[in-house]
Write a protein that holds these residues in place. Sequence first.
Motif: not given
Length: 711
Positions: A449-450, A454-455, A501-502, A506-508
Amino acid sequence: PPFPAMASDSGDRHATLKRCLGVLRDARNDSEQFAALLLVTKAVRAGEVDAKTRRQIFDAIGFTFPTRLLTSRQPPAGCPPHTFRALGLTLLACFCTDPELAGHSQILNKIPTFNDVLLSPCDADSTSMVDDVYQCLSAVLATARGPRELVTKGTVSALCQAYLNGGHGSDRALTLLVGLLAVAEAKCWQRDAPQLLAVLSKLSSDFLKAEDMTKFELCEVLPHFIPLSPPLTENSQGSECLCRLYKGLADVLGSKLSHSQRDPALKLAASLVQACGAEWIPAGSAGSKFLALMVNLACVEVRLTLEEPDPVEVEGKKEVVTACYVLMEMGIQECLREENPLLENMQKMQLMRIMEEAFGAVIFYLRQVKQEELHDPFIFASVRVLGAWMAEETSSLKQEICELLPFLVGYARKLFKEGIPALSLPQAELVSTEGSALPRDALRFLLPGFCHLTAEDRPRDILISEGAPALLCEYFLQQWEVLTSESTAPAPLTSTEMSLQTTCGVFLNLVVTAPDLVRHDETFSSLMDVLLKSLPLLLPQKHHLVLAANVATLGLMMARILVGSAALQGTQSAKAFFGAAIHFLSQAHTAQADPSSDGLAVAVSPAYVSAWDDISELWFLGMQALAGCIPLFPWLPDAALQAHWLQGLSQLLSRVAPASVDLELVTAFQAVLVELARASEQCRDVILSHQGKEWANLYGMAALEQCLAEQ
């Protein structure tokens, strides 16, 4: 015999008992001891022995005398053959009422004898022996070592047989099985699956046939006999059980029921979903209606309980609401399922609307939670199911979710920082992995969900202001340690890898949408250090290719922003990272025979094929990021030369049919080639010496052609 009959007056009884104990201690022969023992066991059976007297009996005879009685084959004249054995078991049952004695090795080594009694034919004279055995086994189950000893010494099989035989005390056999499965489910099924399956078969048959309150009582018992592993769908007997349970539940849930009747049925349905997903629900109209009804009922239950929460009422309903959460989570998955869906499109739309209202109630409830309630497992279950909704449904309840984000980040941080100590190993091996014993990783369920949130501007700003990036960086480090640790971690490896991976996802998003944050927040410098070290370790392990793709792409994109970071100034770790990243990007494509012609076509490399759906987007992003890094790091062209990438890529493009290389791939290759040619004379020479001008023209790489034409 030298003793009077047991007196009827209480004071006289105790005096007689005391005298008998003296004789037991000082008896000169077996007949004196046996006579005293008869009176003692009579008092024990009559329930007239208090804790102090029980201890006196034990001190007088210990375990030695009952052990002799159990092994003696010659009964006194005129007595039934099992007289001595019955006396011995009565004494052991008496001792077992003391928890300290119940866990004694002298009791535990009698477990095979207890099993034998359960499996022996039972007549009217031996019912007391069976009762004593059940008392002993119940006491052993309640001790620390007891469950392990019962499982390894064959008691599960004996109890199953005793229940299936339906003899004296068979209901107690079922109760003991429920108790054993509650603390040692995996071990029980691992050792005695056929016997447990036979019990489940009988229970499911009884459940389907029952037309009275027995049906609802069985709803309470059945979940204990539905294993998470091995899957019931693996064999025909298990599949038949599931079929009967489906039909029985369809009868129950399709009827007008009181709460006390519906709640156990919903819990049984949830246990089936946890074990088998939706596989136990048949395809077709009846199955889809049942599934929709089940999820609908779960949503109604959640709304009734949580929309106007009365603390006392919620407390009593937590178990059934948690079961409803399991059904709702399955509802989400089934609404999104495109391949062989159980639900029709209209049903999916209706269910999504109903679930939206239920999740509104979950959010409302979580906003009322007080600080002192945060360790309640029900709060965790509520956050987990909301995480499942946030992972899939991004457009609805957005306002409400944004308002709840500070709570969710704070809650996840609290659980992560505190961490709950794992169990000591011997106990951890035996107890079920579901439960409060393991650290509660709320972030794992919130991450998808995060990643969506974050997008988007508003939720991203809230997450940043609540300190989510720093928390996620710490979490990434901890999960990385779990992944690389040699010790067996309690969480399954796959969930750790998925979390990593998830978190990269988020960081991407943050790298793309909030580069200034990445540039100035120390969190990202720490993360960069970890990425530099982790990729060279990951890449050689082919089963970690998806995670490696995430780490490589994230690292390359962050490097463009953190170009001034000390860690990236030609250090050993930076060179190792970029070397590994170039290896990952350069090995993704190969030439293979084209079935439609005699020539060769470009194709995804065999090592990448199985993961390509998951990593293709990351690969293209990584190529773009690498192209951006080349002008920033003067030593990067040398790394590309050392990897012989230019030679390999030139050969690939020279050999394959240009029509087999799509425009997106041509663009990705050209971006990197142009930057290498511009940054390094040596790279330019290598491209030219491998007919670079010819194939650049062939593939329409105008920018590369121009670059190669310049002096």
